[in-house]
Design a protein around this motif. Structure first.
Motif, PDB file in Angstrom:
ATOM      1  N   CYS A   1     -30.386 -25.453   6.401  1.00  0.00           N
ATOM      2  CA  CYS A   1     -31.298 -26.501   5.963  1.00  0.00           C
ATOM      3  C   CYS A   1     -31.729 -26.236   4.525  1.00  0.00           C
ATOM      4  CB  CYS A   1     -32.518 -26.619   6.884  1.00  0.00           C
ATOM      5  SG  CYS A   1     -33.419 -25.108   7.198  1.00  0.00           S
ATOM      6  N   HIS A   2     -32.254 -27.283   3.887  1.00  0.00           N
ATOM      7  CA  HIS A   2     -32.849 -27.113   2.563  1.00  0.00           C
ATOM      8  C   HIS A   2     -34.066 -28.027   2.443  1.00  0.00           C
ATOM      9  CE1 HIS A   2     -29.871 -30.352   1.760  1.00  0.00           C
ATOM     10  NE2 HIS A   2     -30.816 -30.821   0.992  1.00  0.00           N
TER      11      HIS A   2
ATOM     12  N   VAL B   1     -33.172 -23.101   0.238  1.00  0.00           N
ATOM     13  CA  VAL B   1     -31.977 -23.288   1.059  1.00  0.00           C
ATOM     14  C   VAL B   1     -31.897 -22.106   2.016  1.00  0.00           C
ATOM     15  CG1 VAL B   1     -29.473 -23.540   1.080  1.00  0.00           C
ATOM     16  CG2 VAL B   1     -30.785 -24.436  -0.850  1.00  0.00           C
TER      17      VAL B   1
ATOM     18  N   LEU C   1     -29.521 -20.067   4.632  1.00  0.00           N
ATOM     19  CA  LEU C   1     -28.108 -19.846   4.902  1.00  0.00           C
ATOM     20  C   LEU C   1     -27.905 -18.758   5.939  1.00  0.00           C
ATOM     21  CD1 LEU C   1     -26.958 -19.433   1.176  1.00  0.00           C
ATOM     22  CD2 LEU C   1     -26.743 -21.511   2.528  1.00  0.00           C
ATOM     23  N   HIS C   2     -26.764 -18.831   6.614  1.00  0.00           N
ATOM     24  CA  HIS C   2     -26.280 -17.716   7.426  1.00  0.00           C
ATOM     25  C   HIS C   2     -24.802 -17.571   7.107  1.00  0.00           C
ATOM     26  CE1 HIS C   2     -24.514 -15.799  11.065  1.00  0.00           C
ATOM     27  NE2 HIS C   2     -25.458 -14.941  10.730  1.00  0.00           N
TER      28      HIS C   2
ATOM     29  N   HIS D   1     -23.166 -20.444   5.462  1.00  0.00           N
ATOM     30  CA  HIS D   1     -23.324 -21.732   6.147  1.00  0.00           C
ATOM     31  C   HIS D   1     -24.753 -22.238   5.931  1.00  0.00           C
ATOM     32  CE1 HIS D   1     -22.907 -24.818   9.223  1.00  0.00           C
ATOM     33  NE2 HIS D   1     -24.042 -24.391   9.730  1.00  0.00           N
ATOM     34  N   GLU D   2     -24.884 -23.420   5.334  1.00  0.00           N
ATOM     35  CA  GLU D   2     -26.213 -23.981   5.066  1.00  0.00           C
ATOM     36  C   GLU D   2     -26.830 -24.519   6.342  1.00  0.00           C
ATOM     37  OE1 GLU D   2     -28.060 -27.770   2.800  1.00  0.00           O
ATOM     38  OE2 GLU D   2     -26.641 -26.589   1.608  1.00  0.00           O
TER      39      GLU D   2
ATOM     40  N   LEU E   1     -31.756 -27.703  -4.987  1.00  0.00           N
ATOM     41  CA  LEU E   1     -31.809 -27.780  -3.523  1.00  0.00           C
ATOM     42  C   LEU E   1     -32.801 -26.798  -2.900  1.00  0.00           C
ATOM     43  CD1 LEU E   1     -28.028 -28.091  -2.572  1.00  0.00           C
ATOM     44  CD2 LEU E   1     -29.767 -29.884  -2.539  1.00  0.00           C
TER      45      LEU E   1
ATOM     46  N   ARG F   1     -25.206 -23.366  -8.116  1.00  0.00           N
ATOM     47  CA  ARG F   1     -24.902 -23.992  -6.832  1.00  0.00           C
ATOM     48  C   ARG F   1     -26.118 -24.634  -6.157  1.00  0.00           C
ATOM     49  NH1 ARG F   1     -21.341 -21.554  -1.870  1.00  0.00           N
ATOM     50  NH2 ARG F   1     -21.497 -23.420  -0.609  1.00  0.00           N
ATOM     51  N   TYR F   2     -27.289 -23.967  -6.225  1.00  0.00           N
ATOM     52  CA  TYR F   2     -28.448 -24.398  -5.416  1.00  0.00           C
ATOM     53  C   TYR F   2     -29.674 -24.832  -6.211  1.00  0.00           C
ATOM     54  CZ  TYR F   2     -25.888 -22.093  -1.663  1.00  0.00           C
ATOM     55  OH  TYR F   2     -24.931 -21.715  -0.757  1.00  0.00           O
TER      56      TYR F   2
END
Length: 83
Positions: free
Chosen positions: A66-67, A57, A59-60, A63-64, A54, A50-51
């Motif tokens: 920033c990356h 990354v 997350l919370h 929910h992304e 990127l 997935r990442y």
């Protein structure tokens, strides 16, 4: 008693952007009272799929935020809305 907000940093060991974001997050975490969980993207096949390109990354709860680079104002705004 309210549980501290936990943000997740998807990272990898040999990534200078990841290291930079982790250092920047440490100072912000002290100021805004949140916890940081660091997950190694290379240690989990699903995270890597997935990442992979990127990272880092932030997350919370999936929910992304920033990356690549820490967007401090975006993180501040988000935490104030959920706080």
């Amino acid at each position: 008693m309210k549980q501290a907000t936990r943000l997740t940093l998807i990272s990898r060991r040999y990534c200078h952007l990841c290291q930079d974001m982790e250092v920047a997050l440490a100072g912000l975490a002290e100021e805004l009272a949140f916890e940081i969980e660091v997950l190694d993207v290379d240690a989990d096949a699903a995270l890597e799929q997935r990442y992979d390109e990127l990272v880092p990354v932030l997350l919370h709860n999936g929910h992304e935020l920033c990356h690549y680079f820490l967007e401090v104002s975006k993180v501040r705004d988000y935490l104030s809305k959920i706080g």
